[in-house]
Scaffold this motif. Sequence first.
Motif, short mmCIF file in Angstrom:
data_model
loop_
_atom_site.label_atom_id
_atom_site.label_comp_id
_atom_site.label_asym_id
_atom_site.label_seq_id
_atom_site.Cartn_x
_atom_site.Cartn_y
_atom_site.Cartn_z
N ARG A 317 0.82 -1.21 0.00
CA ARG A 317 0.00 0.00 0.00
C ARG A 317 0.85 1.26 0.00
NH1 ARG A 317 -4.65 -0.72 -1.93
NH2 ARG A 317 -3.05 -1.54 -3.29
N ASN A 318 2.10 1.13 -0.44
CA ASN A 318 3.06 2.22 -0.38
C ASN A 318 2.62 3.46 -1.15
OD1 ASN A 318 5.56 3.48 0.23
ND2 ASN A 318 6.46 2.75 -1.69
N ARG A 319 1.82 3.28 -2.19
CA ARG A 319 1.42 4.41 -3.03
C ARG A 319 0.01 4.92 -2.74
NH1 ARG A 319 4.95 1.22 -4.95
NH2 ARG A 319 6.77 1.99 -6.10
N VAL A 320 -0.58 4.44 -1.67
CA VAL A 320 -1.89 4.90 -1.24
C VAL A 320 -1.71 6.11 -0.32
CG1 VAL A 320 -3.95 4.29 0.10
CG2 VAL A 320 -2.92 2.62 -1.45
N GLN A 321 -2.56 7.12 -0.46
CA GLN A 321 -2.43 8.32 0.36
C GLN A 321 -2.47 7.98 1.85
OE1 GLN A 321 -3.71 12.33 -0.74
NE2 GLN A 321 -5.21 11.35 -2.09
N LEU A 322 -1.57 8.59 2.62
CA LEU A 322 -1.40 8.41 4.06
C LEU A 322 -0.82 7.05 4.43
CD1 LEU A 322 -4.65 10.01 5.58
CD2 LEU A 322 -2.48 11.11 5.04
#
Length: 349
Positions: A317-322
């Motif tokens: 989930r590294n590129r998901v906001q927050l």
Amino acid sequence: MQNDFDLSRLVRPNIWALTPYSCARDEFKGMDAHVFLDANESPYNDPVNRYPDPLQEELKARLAPMKGVRPEQIFLGNGSDEAIDLVYRVFCRPGIDNVVAIEPTYGMYRVCADVNDVEYRPVLLDDHFQPSAEKLLAATDEHTKVIWLCSPNNPTGNDLVREEVEKVIRHFRGIVVVDEAYSDFSDQLPLRLFAGRIPNLIVLNTFSKAWASAGVRLGIAFSTAEIIGLFNKVKYPYNVNRLTQDYAMQLLADTVKVERWVAQIRQERDHLLPALHELPICQQLYPTAANFVLIRVSDADRIYRYLVERGVVVRNRNRVQLCAGCLRITVGTPQENNELLGALRQYKP
């Protein structure tokens, strides 16, 4: 909570006026028969030669007391994604209306908005992954038809603060959808128990998580009988097939087994969390009320690839906001969790 609520104002005019398709099984009801020559079915290969119950009435009657609702408050669909899409098709005029949603959250709310040509307005959660009712309501305008919430939230895992959720429901004059796909793993009281009394509330649930049946694609929506009636009006006639309905009936006959699965997952979650926290790669472990955990690690992309090379797949989930630097890890069996932990303990930066 919504004394001035007007459902007809929210529904797309063409949907409000729509005459739904009337299938053969809709027209034949309430009488005994043994010769069926009405639906152009084959007379061979019983029972799957016959179309399934278009409204899944037997299944809803069995499910309703377990969920604390009335059968007419239940919509069943091809996964929760069908119910999500129906929200847009019933309430949102393409190119005109918009929806508001927390961010980050389940990605299908945005995908269905894009498919239906509806503006999607994300509102960031705070540093504790909690929503602000004030910010969500401030993002709305006269064309906002829906606010999307998910509790426990995906991918963060936490319960949303109930007071903020209730403020949104109380003050928004449109539809509020609360996705409770993971509620069986939480101690928070499910909002579905109030769905019939709150006219602007839709609550989603699923057989995919606690009921361990993601492969059969059976989703649930709870709301008032009026809103469920609109869903049934717009859905495709035979949206839940006979095999899925039969399977669900068998599963509902053994709820003790399902309760045992949930208890085991919660127990494994309690074992997994401290073990993850002790790992050198762990920078932050977030509270969870779901069957997964969000963990911030030293190098999410590299650790993800490292695990894949060892046959262990988690969600990056590294590129998901927050969620920069985060992996989302589902709670598995004791053996699966031990294999994950063993691999992570051997990781060399």
